[in-house]
Design a protein around this motif. Structure first.
Motif, PDB file in Angstrom:
ATOM      1  N   GLN A 181       2.043  -4.216   4.772  1.00 28.28           N
ATOM      2  CA  GLN A 181       3.013  -3.843   4.168  1.00 28.28           C
ATOM      3  C   GLN A 181       4.536  -4.431   4.123  1.00 28.28           C
ATOM      4  O   GLN A 181       4.973  -4.736   5.171  1.00 28.28           O
ATOM      5  CB  GLN A 181       3.447  -2.507   4.357  1.00 28.28           C
ATOM      6  N   PRO A 182       5.154  -4.705   3.381  1.00 31.75           N
ATOM      7  CA  PRO A 182       6.528  -6.180   3.730  1.00 31.75           C
ATOM      8  C   PRO A 182       7.680  -4.779   3.421  1.00 31.75           C
ATOM      9  O   PRO A 182       7.208  -3.721   3.061  1.00 31.75           O
ATOM     10  CB  PRO A 182       6.010  -6.409   2.339  1.00 31.75           C
ATOM     11  N   GLN A 237       3.341  -1.790   8.898  1.00 27.05           N
ATOM     12  CA  GLN A 237       1.832  -1.458   9.396  1.00 27.05           C
ATOM     13  C   GLN A 237       0.826  -2.688   8.167  1.00 27.05           C
ATOM     14  O   GLN A 237       0.855  -2.880   6.879  1.00 27.05           O
ATOM     15  CB  GLN A 237       1.563  -0.281   8.458  1.00 27.05           C
ATOM     16  N   LEU A 238      -0.095  -2.437   9.247  1.00 28.84           N
ATOM     17  CA  LEU A 238      -1.766  -3.688   8.365  1.00 28.84           C
ATOM     18  C   LEU A 238      -2.303  -2.955   8.305  1.00 28.84           C
ATOM     19  O   LEU A 238      -2.112  -1.889   8.526  1.00 28.84           O
ATOM     20  CB  LEU A 238      -1.783  -4.484   9.908  1.00 28.84           C
ATOM     21  N   LYS A 239      -3.429  -3.189   7.686  1.00 22.77           N
ATOM     22  CA  LYS A 239      -4.333  -2.579   6.277  1.00 22.77           C
ATOM     23  C   LYS A 239      -5.354  -3.620   6.036  1.00 22.77           C
ATOM     24  O   LYS A 239      -5.553  -4.209   5.498  1.00 22.77           O
ATOM     25  CB  LYS A 239      -3.927  -1.549   5.441  1.00 22.77           C
ATOM     26  N   LEU A 240      -6.257  -3.264   6.969  1.00 29.51           N
ATOM     27  CA  LEU A 240      -7.743  -4.219   6.624  1.00 29.51           C
ATOM     28  C   LEU A 240      -8.509  -3.266   5.453  1.00 29.51           C
ATOM     29  O   LEU A 240      -9.246  -2.676   5.705  1.00 29.51           O
ATOM     30  CB  LEU A 240      -8.310  -4.024   8.092  1.00 29.51           C
ATOM     31  N   MET A 252      -2.290  -4.220  -5.456  1.00 29.23           N
ATOM     32  CA  MET A 252      -2.062  -4.371  -3.912  1.00 29.23           C
ATOM     33  C   MET A 252      -1.052  -4.763  -3.788  1.00 29.23           C
ATOM     34  O   MET A 252      -0.112  -5.046  -3.025  1.00 29.23           O
ATOM     35  CB  MET A 252      -3.987  -3.838  -3.744  1.00 29.23           C
ATOM     36  N   SER A 253      -1.259  -6.029  -4.238  1.00 26.84           N
ATOM     37  CA  SER A 253      -0.493  -7.729  -3.707  1.00 26.84           C
ATOM     38  C   SER A 253       0.344  -7.611  -4.446  1.00 26.84           C
ATOM     39  O   SER A 253       0.546  -7.363  -5.570  1.00 26.84           O
ATOM     40  CB  SER A 253      -1.852  -8.796  -3.502  1.00 26.84           C
ATOM     41  N   TYR A 282       0.543  -1.061  -0.177  1.00 21.97           N
ATOM     42  CA  TYR A 282       0.106  -0.057   0.511  1.00 21.97           C
ATOM     43  C   TYR A 282       0.992   1.789  -0.040  1.00 21.97           C
ATOM     44  O   TYR A 282       0.315   2.596   0.041  1.00 21.97           O
ATOM     45  CB  TYR A 282      -0.516   0.027   1.235  1.00 21.97           C
ATOM     46  N   GLY A 283       2.335   1.097  -0.203  1.00 21.11           N
ATOM     47  CA  GLY A 283       2.952   2.433  -0.483  1.00 21.11           C
ATOM     48  C   GLY A 283       3.183   2.541   1.654  1.00 21.11           C
ATOM     49  O   GLY A 283       3.472   3.813   1.711  1.00 21.11           O
TER      50      GLY A 283
END
Length: 193
Positions: free
Chosen positions: A128-129, A80-83, A98-99, A74-75
């Motif tokens: 986020q990797p 950082q997690l995003k749901l 996105m993935s 997600y940049g």
């Protein structure tokens, strides 16, 4: 509006990614740890989807609800997690990528949708990797540190859906592990160099 839940709903908890490319393995490692920690009712399937792509369509067709763990670009700050829920989860390959391997998973969702059997409710828990270039390398610390919070998010979603998971009283036997042949997190990523 809170989604209605039927005790007959079939739920798929899926981890996707490639454990051979460092943080790309987040989804697989998260679902592996979820399976290690929690016992689930019979209507819940826990699956390491790895990089199976369209082979996952049958599993999606059988599910009414889907939770996916994945490495998502997600940049954001690494770790950082995003749901993302329901219609926010891209279904078609024309959607914003996105993935890190989403083209394949978007096709899976599209195929299930075209067949009229896409899960009614979709939840994507992305992390986020930091590193995707370390062939054979482990998850980086900021990504590895998000496995437990990601699992907590999944448990909260399951609770929203009226489902209770219970912490395992006894550790899983080797034969019950989601990943075998020493590619599970403990054996693969913590072995001596």
């Amino acid at each position: 509006m809170k989604p209605t839940f039927s005790q007959d709903d079939r739920i798929l908890v899926l981890g996707i990614g490639n454990i051979l490319w460092a943080d790309e393995g987040f989804g697989v490692r998260a679902v592996e740890e979820f399976h290690r920690r929690y016992a689930v009712p019979d209507n819940v399937t826990i699956l390491d989807g790895g990089t199976q792509g369209l082979y996952l369509v049958n599993y999606l067709e059988e599910a009414d609800r889907l939770i996916v763990f994945d490495a998502i670009d997600y940049g954001l700050e690494p770790g950082q997690l995003k749901l993302v829920r329901d219609d926010e989860v891209p279904r078609f390959t024309g959607a914003k990528k996105m993935s890190l391997h989403q083209t394949g998973f978007q096709e899976v969702i599209s195929a299930a949708d075209l067949l009229g059997r896409c899960p009614k409710h979709l939840v994507l828990i992305g992390c986020q990797p930091l590193d995707l270039e370390d062939w054979g390398g482990p998850l980086t610390p900021p990504v590895r540190d998000q496995i437990a919070p990601a699992i907590n998010l999944a448990c909260a979603i399951l609770a929203e859906w009226g489902l209770t998971v219970s912490q395992r009283a006894e550790p899983l036997a080797d034969i019950e592990r989601l990943l075998a042949n020493d590619i599970d997190h403990l054996h693969y990523e913590t072995r001596p160099a």
